[in-house]
Motif scaffolding. Sequence first.
Motif, PDB file in Angstrom:
ATOM      1  N   VAL A  35       0.842  -1.206   0.000  1.00  6.74           N
ATOM      2  CA  VAL A  35       0.000   0.000   0.000  1.00  6.74           C
ATOM      3  C   VAL A  35       0.871   1.248   0.000  1.00  6.74           C
ATOM      4  CG1 VAL A  35      -1.647   1.350   1.342  1.00  6.74           C
ATOM      5  CG2 VAL A  35      -2.003  -1.100   1.054  1.00  6.74           C
ATOM      6  N   LEU A  36       1.899   1.254   0.832  1.00  7.81           N
ATOM      7  CA  LEU A  36       2.789   2.415   0.910  1.00  7.81           C
ATOM      8  C   LEU A  36       3.512   2.651  -0.414  1.00  7.81           C
ATOM      9  CD1 LEU A  36       4.351   1.928   4.464  1.00  7.81           C
ATOM     10  CD2 LEU A  36       2.517   3.489   3.783  1.00  7.81           C
ATOM     11  N   VAL A  37       3.996   1.584  -1.024  1.00  4.87           N
ATOM     12  CA  VAL A  37       4.718   1.717  -2.293  1.00  4.87           C
ATOM     13  C   VAL A  37       3.776   2.180  -3.396  1.00  4.87           C
ATOM     14  CG1 VAL A  37       6.031   0.485  -4.055  1.00  4.87           C
ATOM     15  CG2 VAL A  37       6.455   0.017  -1.636  1.00  4.87           C
ATOM     16  N   THR A  38       2.547   1.667  -3.408  1.00  2.00           N
ATOM     17  CA  THR A  38       1.565   2.066  -4.424  1.00  2.00           C
ATOM     18  C   THR A  38       1.222   3.540  -4.292  1.00  2.00           C
ATOM     19  OG1 THR A  38       0.631  -0.168  -4.438  1.00  2.00           O
ATOM     20  CG2 THR A  38      -0.713   1.589  -5.385  1.00  2.00           C
ATOM     21  N   ILE A  39       1.010   3.996  -3.061  1.00  2.00           N
ATOM     22  CA  ILE A  39       0.731   5.416  -2.824  1.00  2.00           C
ATOM     23  C   ILE A  39       1.893   6.279  -3.295  1.00  2.00           C
ATOM     24  CG2 ILE A  39       0.377   7.161  -1.037  1.00  2.00           C
ATOM     25  CD1 ILE A  39      -1.204   5.065   0.532  1.00  2.00           C
ATOM     26  N   ALA A  40       3.113   5.823  -3.000  1.00  2.00           N
ATOM     27  CA  ALA A  40       4.298   6.587  -3.404  1.00  2.00           C
ATOM     28  C   ALA A  40       4.407   6.672  -4.925  1.00  2.00           C
ATOM     29  CB  ALA A  40       5.548   5.937  -2.818  1.00  2.00           C
ATOM     30  N   ALA A  41       4.145   5.558  -5.624  1.00  2.00           N
ATOM     31  CA  ALA A  41       4.214   5.561  -7.087  1.00  2.00           C
ATOM     32  C   ALA A  41       3.139   6.463  -7.685  1.00  2.00           C
ATOM     33  CB  ALA A  41       4.051   4.134  -7.617  1.00  2.00           C
ATOM     34  N   PHE A  42       1.934   6.397  -7.125  1.00  2.00           N
ATOM     35  CA  PHE A  42       0.861   7.256  -7.617  1.00  2.00           C
ATOM     36  C   PHE A  42       1.209   8.726  -7.408  1.00  2.00           C
ATOM     37  CE2 PHE A  42      -3.062   9.668  -7.106  1.00  2.00           C
ATOM     38  CZ  PHE A  42      -3.786   9.265  -8.213  1.00  2.00           C
ATOM     39  N   ALA A  43       1.753   9.050  -6.233  1.00  2.00           N
ATOM     40  CA  ALA A  43       2.118  10.435  -5.949  1.00  2.00           C
ATOM     41  C   ALA A  43       3.219  10.916  -6.891  1.00  2.00           C
ATOM     42  CB  ALA A  43       2.567  10.569  -4.492  1.00  2.00           C
ATOM     43  N   TYR A  44       4.170  10.043  -7.182  1.00  2.00           N
ATOM     44  CA  TYR A  44       5.297  10.423  -8.042  1.00  2.00           C
ATOM     45  C   TYR A  44       4.806  10.829  -9.437  1.00  2.00           C
ATOM     46  CZ  TYR A  44       9.467   9.958 -10.942  1.00  2.00           C
ATOM     47  OH  TYR A  44      10.478  10.189 -11.850  1.00  2.00           O
ATOM     48  N   PHE A  45       3.974   9.987 -10.034  1.00  2.00           N
ATOM     49  CA  PHE A  45       3.498  10.288 -11.386  1.00  2.00           C
ATOM     50  C   PHE A  45       2.404  11.359 -11.377  1.00  2.00           C
ATOM     51  CE2 PHE A  45       5.119   5.902 -12.051  1.00  2.00           C
ATOM     52  CZ  PHE A  45       6.054   6.191 -13.029  1.00  2.00           C
ATOM     53  N   SER A  46       1.644  11.441 -10.294  1.00  2.00           N
ATOM     54  CA  SER A  46       0.556  12.410 -10.225  1.00  2.00           C
ATOM     55  C   SER A  46       1.070  13.833 -10.030  1.00  2.00           C
ATOM     56  CB  SER A  46      -0.392  12.037  -9.081  1.00  2.00           C
ATOM     57  OG  SER A  46      -1.444  12.950  -8.976  1.00  2.00           O
ATOM     58  N   LEU A  47       2.142  13.973  -9.246  1.00  2.00           N
ATOM     59  CA  LEU A  47       2.646  15.303  -8.915  1.00  2.00           C
ATOM     60  C   LEU A  47       3.829  15.718  -9.778  1.00  2.00           C
ATOM     61  CD1 LEU A  47       2.504  15.035  -5.009  1.00  2.00           C
ATOM     62  CD2 LEU A  47       0.792  16.016  -6.555  1.00  2.00           C
ATOM     63  N   GLY A  48       4.310  14.807 -10.615  1.00  2.00           N
ATOM     64  CA  GLY A  48       5.472  15.116 -11.441  1.00  2.00           C
ATOM     65  C   GLY A  48       5.129  15.976 -12.634  1.00  2.00           C
ATOM     66  N   SER A  49       6.087  16.096 -13.526  1.00  2.00           N
ATOM     67  CA  SER A  49       5.913  16.989 -14.681  1.00  2.00           C
ATOM     68  C   SER A  49       4.843  16.484 -15.653  1.00  2.00           C
ATOM     69  CB  SER A  49       7.250  17.128 -15.424  1.00  2.00           C
ATOM     70  OG  SER A  49       7.742  15.865 -15.827  1.00  2.00           O
ATOM     71  N   TYR A  50       4.506  15.179 -15.564  1.00  2.00           N
ATOM     72  CA  TYR A  50       3.482  14.628 -16.454  1.00  2.00           C
ATOM     73  C   TYR A  50       2.159  14.446 -15.720  1.00  2.00           C
ATOM     74  CZ  TYR A  50       7.204  13.665 -19.797  1.00  2.00           C
ATOM     75  OH  TYR A  50       8.256  13.789 -20.675  1.00  2.00           O
ATOM     76  N   GLY A  51       2.008  15.116 -14.568  1.00  2.00           N
ATOM     77  CA  GLY A  51       0.810  14.966 -13.760  1.00  2.00           C
ATOM     78  C   GLY A  51      -0.467  15.356 -14.473  1.00  2.00           C
ATOM     79  N   SER A  52      -0.403  16.382 -15.320  1.00  2.00           N
ATOM     80  CA  SER A  52      -1.617  16.820 -16.020  1.00  2.00           C
ATOM     81  C   SER A  52      -2.134  15.749 -16.964  1.00  2.00           C
ATOM     82  CB  SER A  52      -1.323  18.103 -16.802  1.00  2.00           C
ATOM     83  OG  SER A  52      -0.271  17.892 -17.739  1.00  2.00           O
ATOM     84  N   ALA A  53      -1.237  14.955 -17.550  1.00  2.00           N
ATOM     85  CA  ALA A  53      -1.658  13.860 -18.425  1.00  2.00           C
ATOM     86  C   ALA A  53      -2.046  12.626 -17.611  1.00  2.00           C
ATOM     87  CB  ALA A  53      -0.527  13.501 -19.390  1.00  2.00           C
ATOM     88  N   PHE A  54      -1.431  12.466 -16.461  1.00  2.00           N
ATOM     89  CA  PHE A  54      -1.701  11.293 -15.622  1.00  2.00           C
ATOM     90  C   PHE A  54      -3.058  11.405 -14.943  1.00  2.00           C
ATOM     91  CE2 PHE A  54      -1.415   8.837 -11.691  1.00  2.00           C
ATOM     92  CZ  PHE A  54      -0.890   7.638 -12.140  1.00  2.00           C
TER      93      PHE A  54
END
Length: 338
Positions: A35-54
């Motif tokens: 659960v912790l790793v999944t949340i971290a991966a989601f946060a990484y792609f959601s808040l990163g430079s490609y977040g608007s597409a994600f």
Amino acid sequence: MAQQTPQLTRSAPSAPAARTGFGTGLLRRRELSIVLVTIAAFAYFSLGSYGSAFNTTNNYHIIMQYFAPWAIIAAGESMLLICGEIDLSAGFTYTFVPFVMMAFYNQGLDVPLSLVLAILVSMGIGLVNGLIRTVFNLSSFITTLGMGFFLEGMTYIQSNAEPTPPPLTGTLADVLGGWRWSELVWALLIIVLMQVALSYTKYGVYAQAAGGNPLSAAESGIKVNRVKVATFMLTSLFAGLAGIVDQVRVGSFDPTSGGSQMMFMAVAAAVIGGTALLGGSGTVIGALFGAVLLAIIQNGFTLTGVNAYAFDVVIGVAVVAAMLLNVYISSLRRKYLR
């Protein structure tokens, strides 16, 4: 009159009180690490430079398309791994069963009856796997590997190596993958059902006992072979259902879909989710999070333009890292929950 000397008695030390609290409750959950790793991966792609597409509904739907069939099959693979077995033919059952349905339909049967018979055939595949494993004591690795090759060949024979459109229409088609989110509903329903069965029914207790210590389980009256055969049948049932639902969504029964890739992703989801490869313990909910994590990574890599071959590297690292993290968290449980 003799004076009595008071006797001093020492009471036995009391057992340490069970530790409670929010942190302790988290440690008790086998799904904590994934659960912790999944949340971290989601946060990484959601808040990163490609977040608007994600962070779009369409992209979430794409992620669902990745993880839903993996999660459905992983629900069965998790239970089978808990029993101390594995099914390498599940990905080929996924591909084969839709063409079985088409074969019945082409013989003049209506769609609902063809569907029911195809599902029964998928359970029959698991029955054969289970009986060969238990009656002849042949390892499940070899048994299901052979079944996988057999099903792959039969799929190409049935389909003439050509895709075909599914015969489902109307409400039945919507239920079996035609509606945008129906595949997600199927995945969640099956995951919840199997987690409840694992945690709150005799079947779940028997499955863990059969995988943890089959000799002791048999001596205590548990029909170990029956439990294993039933679990093989469940795994094949879920694989066949996932094949129909996923390929109805796509709009084509494809003989090149599924296969070993689908099986490996389902097994990886189960293992990453906290199910022990040696049997005896596991979690079906964890398999769902394992599938979601793999889907997020694959989708995130696609958005960021990372080479597709790197995804296999990540899966390999993720499986090993997940097992190491589970070992570490297990040691924390032993240390703080004694």
